[in-house]
Design a protein around this motif. Sequence first.
Motif, short mmCIF file in Angstrom:
data_model
loop_
_atom_site.label_atom_id
_atom_site.label_comp_id
_atom_site.label_asym_id
_atom_site.label_seq_id
_atom_site.Cartn_x
_atom_site.Cartn_y
_atom_site.Cartn_z
N VAL A 245 9.41 -8.57 -25.48
CA VAL A 245 9.28 -7.17 -25.90
C VAL A 245 8.64 -7.12 -27.27
N PRO A 246 8.06 -5.97 -27.65
CA PRO A 246 7.48 -5.85 -28.99
C PRO A 246 8.57 -6.00 -30.06
N SER A 247 8.19 -6.50 -31.22
CA SER A 247 9.15 -6.60 -32.32
C SER A 247 9.42 -5.22 -32.90
N LYS A 248 10.55 -5.09 -33.56
CA LYS A 248 10.94 -3.85 -34.24
C LYS A 248 11.12 -2.67 -33.29
N ASP A 249 11.36 -2.93 -32.02
CA ASP A 249 11.50 -1.86 -31.02
C ASP A 249 12.86 -2.00 -30.34
N ALA A 250 13.86 -1.30 -30.89
CA ALA A 250 15.22 -1.41 -30.36
C ALA A 250 15.32 -0.90 -28.93
N GLY A 251 14.55 0.13 -28.61
CA GLY A 251 14.59 0.68 -27.25
C GLY A 251 14.09 -0.31 -26.23
N ALA A 252 12.96 -0.97 -26.53
CA ALA A 252 12.40 -1.96 -25.61
C ALA A 252 13.34 -3.16 -25.48
N LEU A 253 13.94 -3.55 -26.59
CA LEU A 253 14.86 -4.69 -26.55
C LEU A 253 16.08 -4.36 -25.69
N ALA A 254 16.63 -3.17 -25.86
CA ALA A 254 17.78 -2.75 -25.06
C ALA A 254 17.43 -2.68 -23.58
N SER A 255 16.26 -2.14 -23.25
CA SER A 255 15.85 -2.03 -21.85
C SER A 255 15.74 -3.40 -21.19
N ALA A 256 15.17 -4.37 -21.92
CA ALA A 256 15.03 -5.71 -21.36
C ALA A 256 16.39 -6.38 -21.18
N MET A 257 17.29 -6.16 -22.12
CA MET A 257 18.64 -6.72 -21.99
C MET A 257 19.34 -6.13 -20.77
N LEU A 258 19.17 -4.84 -20.57
CA LEU A 258 19.79 -4.18 -19.41
C LEU A 258 19.18 -4.67 -18.10
N LYS A 259 17.88 -4.98 -18.12
CA LYS A 259 17.24 -5.52 -16.92
C LYS A 259 17.94 -6.80 -16.46
N ILE A 260 18.20 -7.67 -17.42
CA ILE A 260 18.86 -8.93 -17.07
C ILE A 260 20.29 -8.69 -16.62
N MET A 261 20.97 -7.76 -17.27
CA MET A 261 22.37 -7.51 -16.93
C MET A 261 22.54 -6.89 -15.55
N THR A 262 21.53 -6.17 -15.09
CA THR A 262 21.63 -5.52 -13.78
C THR A 262 21.14 -6.41 -12.63
N LEU A 263 20.59 -7.58 -12.95
CA LEU A 263 20.18 -8.50 -11.90
C LEU A 263 21.40 -9.04 -11.16
N PRO A 264 21.31 -9.25 -9.86
CA PRO A 264 22.39 -9.97 -9.17
C PRO A 264 22.59 -11.34 -9.81
N LYS A 265 23.83 -11.81 -9.84
CA LYS A 265 24.15 -13.04 -10.56
C LYS A 265 23.28 -14.22 -10.13
N ASP A 266 23.04 -14.36 -8.82
CA ASP A 266 22.25 -15.51 -8.36
C ASP A 266 20.81 -15.42 -8.84
N GLU A 267 20.26 -14.19 -8.95
CA GLU A 267 18.89 -14.03 -9.46
C GLU A 267 18.82 -14.33 -10.95
N ARG A 268 19.86 -13.92 -11.67
CA ARG A 268 19.90 -14.21 -13.12
C ARG A 268 19.99 -15.71 -13.36
N ILE A 269 20.82 -16.37 -12.58
CA ILE A 269 20.95 -17.83 -12.72
C ILE A 269 19.63 -18.52 -12.37
N ALA A 270 18.97 -18.05 -11.32
CA ALA A 270 17.68 -18.63 -10.91
C ALA A 270 16.63 -18.45 -12.02
N MET A 271 16.66 -17.30 -12.69
CA MET A 271 15.73 -17.05 -13.80
C MET A 271 15.95 -18.07 -14.91
N GLY A 272 17.22 -18.33 -15.24
CA GLY A 272 17.52 -19.30 -16.28
C GLY A 272 17.13 -20.71 -15.89
#
Length: 386
Positions: A325-352
């Motif tokens: 995400v762009p630096s200094k952009d709290a909204g973009a950072l929050a949106s990306a964090m929420l994207k990961i949190m809403t992934l099904p657990k197996d998809e999140r683990i596969a991403m890692g």
Amino acid sequence: MSLGSRRVLFLITGLGRGGAESQVVLLAKGLKARGWQVEVVSMIPPDSEGPKGELASSDIPVHSLSMLRGKPSLRGVWRLARLVREFRPQVLHAHMIHANLLARVVRFLVPIPVVVCTAHSTVEIGRSFGTERSTHLVYRLTDFLCDLTTQVSREGYDRFLKGKAVRPDRLRFVPNAVDIQRFAPNPHAGLRLREELGIERDTFLWLAVGRLEESKDYPTLFKAFSRVLTEYPRAQLLVAGHGALEKELRQMVGSLGLQTSVRFLGLRKDVPDLMKAADAFVMSSAWEGMPMVLLEAHATGLPIVATDVGGNREVVQDGLTGYLVPSKDAGALASAMLKIMTLPKDERIAMGLRGREWVEERFSLKAVLDQWESIYTELMAKKVKP
């Protein structure tokens, strides 16, 4: 000089707990295991809680020039010259700008077959020089005293070329390395640490690791996390690190009402276990070089949300192993964090795990040590008299 002599002296500005310092420790221990004689020199006194003890436990001598941060010292120059005369290294390998310049200057006092300088920041600005342009000028004027300058990120390499800091034939990109085994995923170790910290198994746990300084831009992270909590009120954020802004950042956490959701852990020696305990890693930096901590997070199998600065995009594959995400952009950072949190657990683990595969292929300690040995041998061979 004989190619059979394999002695390398590492010179670094300081031995605290930072990315460049971690890299020197990894390289020093790795080269010693491969048969090199290795010693390490810190310009300023090593931190009491830094990696000096880790080097000593591997029988790697650590010396201090006893210089004061930000203050030139002729006595320090003479001390380094004496250490070089005593150890007689074939390679003097400096890390970080002030050490890079000192390694060049000391060549006026004592012969050194090979001098290598590694820059760890994408935007190199020495404390005494004020601007990137001035820093590039100082590098350019002393380039003839160095056999090779390396950059740990491709963006930093490109900036050095554009700023004419180094002759193109004296510049290379060599990435940081990570100890894949030390940072291997281990859910059981992670669960143990969660229990010690009183964090429930079903709590989504974010981890941030880094100095509490301006460059890491924690204010943007805390603003983003306050938005995350509106959708996931039980989420937790651990912050491992210390620094000059700790009091100010704690006050900010209080003003945002995050006291029960954000925990400052201070300086930790168990970062690998912290990573094994976390569900995802976040970095909000305003600027970076090639962050060791991102390599370590991916090696542990964590998906990452990071700002698109410095060498971060060389580690995080946007959309595959995490999000940029762009630096200094709290909204973009929050949106990306929420994207990961809403992934099904197996998809999140596969991403890692895709992140771990990416790091293992390109940044493993073995691969980077192979590069350094090849570079040292190549440069040393040029100094062998027929």
